[in-house]
Design a protein around this motif. Structure first.
Motif, mmCIF file in Angstrom:
data_model
loop_
_atom_site.group_PDB
_atom_site.id
_atom_site.type_symbol
_atom_site.label_atom_id
_atom_site.label_comp_id
_atom_site.label_asym_id
_atom_site.label_seq_id
_atom_site.Cartn_x
_atom_site.Cartn_y
_atom_site.Cartn_z
ATOM 1 N N PHE A 1 37.438 30.099 40.226
ATOM 2 C CA PHE A 1 37.657 29.265 41.098
ATOM 3 C C PHE A 1 36.419 28.539 42.480
ATOM 4 O O PHE A 1 35.890 28.527 42.816
ATOM 5 N N PHE A 2 37.253 27.196 42.038
ATOM 6 C CA PHE A 2 36.181 25.929 42.073
ATOM 7 C C PHE A 2 36.383 25.600 43.495
ATOM 8 O O PHE A 2 37.652 24.910 43.699
ATOM 9 N N LEU A 3 35.790 26.063 44.855
ATOM 10 C CA LEU A 3 36.317 24.744 45.915
ATOM 11 C C LEU A 3 35.477 23.543 46.035
ATOM 12 O O LEU A 3 34.973 22.743 45.638
ATOM 13 N N GLY A 4 36.928 22.482 46.416
ATOM 14 C CA GLY A 4 37.146 21.285 46.491
ATOM 15 C C GLY A 4 35.776 20.351 47.706
ATOM 16 O O GLY A 4 36.364 21.420 48.603
ATOM 17 N N THR A 5 35.376 20.006 47.485
ATOM 18 C CA THR A 5 34.639 19.180 48.444
ATOM 19 C C THR A 5 34.190 17.584 48.164
ATOM 20 O O THR A 5 34.244 17.184 47.523
ATOM 21 N N HIS A 6 34.560 17.284 49.643
ATOM 22 C CA HIS A 6 34.264 15.482 49.414
ATOM 23 C C HIS A 6 33.090 16.013 50.289
ATOM 24 O O HIS A 6 32.230 14.543 50.936
ATOM 25 N N LEU B 1 48.761 28.800 43.282
ATOM 26 C CA LEU B 1 47.596 30.013 42.545
ATOM 27 C C LEU B 1 48.328 31.533 42.466
ATOM 28 O O LEU B 1 48.389 32.086 41.753
ATOM 29 N N ARG B 2 49.110 32.197 43.698
ATOM 30 C CA ARG B 2 49.624 33.703 43.435
ATOM 31 C C ARG B 2 51.099 32.965 42.452
ATOM 32 O O ARG B 2 51.283 34.569 42.172
ATOM 33 N N SER B 3 51.506 32.290 41.877
ATOM 34 C CA SER B 3 52.536 32.283 41.662
ATOM 35 C C SER B 3 52.312 32.616 39.933
ATOM 36 O O SER B 3 52.886 32.455 38.963
ATOM 37 N N CYS B 4 51.159 30.975 39.826
ATOM 38 C CA CYS B 4 50.896 31.204 38.073
ATOM 39 C C CYS B 4 49.878 31.187 37.806
ATOM 40 O O CYS B 4 48.799 30.741 36.558
ATOM 41 N N GLY B 5 48.389 31.854 39.268
ATOM 42 C CA GLY B 5 46.881 32.252 38.736
ATOM 43 C C GLY B 5 46.654 32.813 37.482
ATOM 44 O O GLY B 5 45.634 32.303 36.895
ATOM 45 N N HIS B 6 47.532 33.489 37.208
ATOM 46 C CA HIS B 6 47.239 35.032 36.598
ATOM 47 C C HIS B 6 47.239 34.082 35.059
ATOM 48 O O HIS B 6 46.730 34.704 34.178
ATOM 49 N N SER B 7 47.983 32.800 34.525
ATOM 50 C CA SER B 7 47.737 32.162 33.734
ATOM 51 C C SER B 7 46.428 31.306 33.399
ATOM 52 O O SER B 7 46.931 30.435 32.530
ATOM 53 N N LEU B 8 45.924 31.064 34.570
ATOM 54 C CA LEU B 8 44.492 30.112 34.543
ATOM 55 C C LEU B 8 43.786 30.400 34.351
ATOM 56 O O LEU B 8 43.274 31.781 34.708
ATOM 57 N N THR C 1 41.773 33.385 51.088
ATOM 58 C CA THR C 1 42.151 32.802 50.212
ATOM 59 C C THR C 1 42.398 33.683 48.669
ATOM 60 O O THR C 1 43.440 34.119 47.733
ATOM 61 N N LEU C 2 41.796 34.007 47.960
ATOM 62 C CA LEU C 2 41.000 35.173 47.134
ATOM 63 C C LEU C 2 41.750 36.220 46.780
ATOM 64 O O LEU C 2 41.900 36.667 46.174
ATOM 65 N N ASN C 3 41.450 36.841 48.462
ATOM 66 C CA ASN C 3 41.559 37.913 49.337
ATOM 67 C C ASN C 3 42.758 37.901 49.469
ATOM 68 O O ASN C 3 43.339 39.018 48.692
ATOM 69 N N SER C 4 43.568 36.873 49.218
ATOM 70 C CA SER C 4 45.670 37.795 49.571
ATOM 71 C C SER C 4 45.979 37.817 47.416
ATOM 72 O O SER C 4 46.840 37.390 47.305
ATOM 73 N N LEU C 5 45.235 36.997 46.975
ATOM 74 C CA LEU C 5 45.802 36.927 45.432
ATOM 75 C C LEU C 5 46.068 38.179 44.715
ATOM 76 O O LEU C 5 45.711 38.653 46.231
ATOM 77 N N GLN D 1 40.640 39.296 41.027
ATOM 78 C CA GLN D 1 38.977 39.700 40.743
ATOM 79 C C GLN D 1 39.248 40.732 42.271
ATOM 80 O O GLN D 1 39.249 41.548 43.375
ATOM 81 N N PRO D 2 37.674 41.733 42.505
ATOM 82 C CA PRO D 2 38.249 42.768 43.157
ATOM 83 C C PRO D 2 37.561 41.965 45.049
ATOM 84 O O PRO D 2 37.453 40.501 44.959
ATOM 85 N N PRO D 3 38.400 42.612 46.380
ATOM 86 C CA PRO D 3 37.903 41.663 47.109
ATOM 87 C C PRO D 3 36.822 41.209 47.824
ATOM 88 O O PRO D 3 35.371 42.193 47.461
ATOM 89 N N LEU D 4 36.708 39.735 48.086
ATOM 90 C CA LEU D 4 35.222 39.012 48.290
ATOM 91 C C LEU D 4 35.046 39.653 50.212
ATOM 92 O O LEU D 4 36.279 40.000 50.987
#
Length: 261
Positions: A3-8, A192-199, A239-243, A248-251
């Protein structure tokens, strides 16, 4: 999924020990660049470029020179997107070109960039709107001699604004079933929840839009946390812990993940 965190905020490359996703448009005008402390990927800024001008005004040589500078001066670049042509109807409406023409220009640009600079990690990107468009794009890459299944990353464009729909999930899962290691541009939590497993990977700047609608974190003096690194890192952890557990293991808290996520 990485997962890449977007930033400006480009200076985060030197301070945020998590994978970041940064736009060419944010880096191109900087005289000095930070040294990255974690892997990061470069967005071409194509959606903004086409939205503003209806065409690419940046030249391929200018873009390649910038990508090389970013790779050398910032370091730890995982990959860079090509100068692709998005296929959302409002974008093709601006350009006056067909989806197939946007696909052709995307593929031609990738081939040109890779040929001109084979040392740079430019990735191929699939563009389309309907599922059949994406399958046609895969075929067009194959005819051009590009084996997408052999590529470490294949970008998936023009999906982010409908990522939570069944149509988008079908596009992702169908392409992933062909052995493609997909990167989902601009995926939010529902997507991410619906199709993150395919990414294989995804990026998101959704935390900034989320923060803009809320009061700042306690003790933060700014009007909101739309440019706030602590807020972004907390959002990332939540967000990642909600997947689902496939991710992955919880952060834990704000603990930097470095190369792990």
């Amino acid at each position: 999924m990485r997962f890449f965190l977007g930033t400006h905020q480009p200076h985060w490359l030197g301070t945020a020990n998590v994978p970041l996703f940064v736009s060419y448009r944010r880096l191109a005008t900087r005289r000095t660049l930070p040294r990255a402390i974690a892997p990061w990927a470069l967005d071409s800024g194509g959606f903004t470029e086409l939205s503003m001008h209806g065409k690419w005004r940046t030249t391929a040589s200018t873009y390649l020179a910038a990508v090389r500078r970013f790779r050398d001066e910032i370091g730890r670049m995982a990959w860079a997107a090509p100068m692709d042509w998005m296929c959302e109807p409002w974008i093709t409406g601006l350009t006056g070109l067909s989806v197939s023409e946007h696909q052709r220009r995307t593929i031609d640009n990738f081939l040109h960039l890779r040929s001109a600079a084979p040392d740079l990690p430019i990735i191929p990107v699939l563009q389309g709107w309907e599922l059949d468009d994406y399958l046609a794009c895969v075929d067009a890459y194959e005819r051009a001699g590009v084996d997408l299944a052999a590529e470490p990353v294949v970008g998936l464009g023009s999906v982010c604004r409908r990522q939570a729909t069944g149509e988008a999930a079908a596009i992702v899962t169908t392409l992933a079933a062909q052995g493609l290691r997909l990167h989902g541009f601009g995926f939010k939590t529902l997507g991410l929840r619906s199709c993150g497993h395919s990414l294989a990977s995804a990026d998101s700047l959704a935390w900034s839009y989320d923060a803009r609608r809320k009061p700042p974190l306690p003790g933060h003096p700014h009007k909101n946390c739309a440019n706030c690194q602590p807020y972004a890192l907390n959002w990332r952890t939540r967000t990642l812990n909600s997947l689902p557990p496939w991710h992955q293991p919880p952060l834990g808290g704000d603990t930097p993940e470095g190369d792990a996520a």
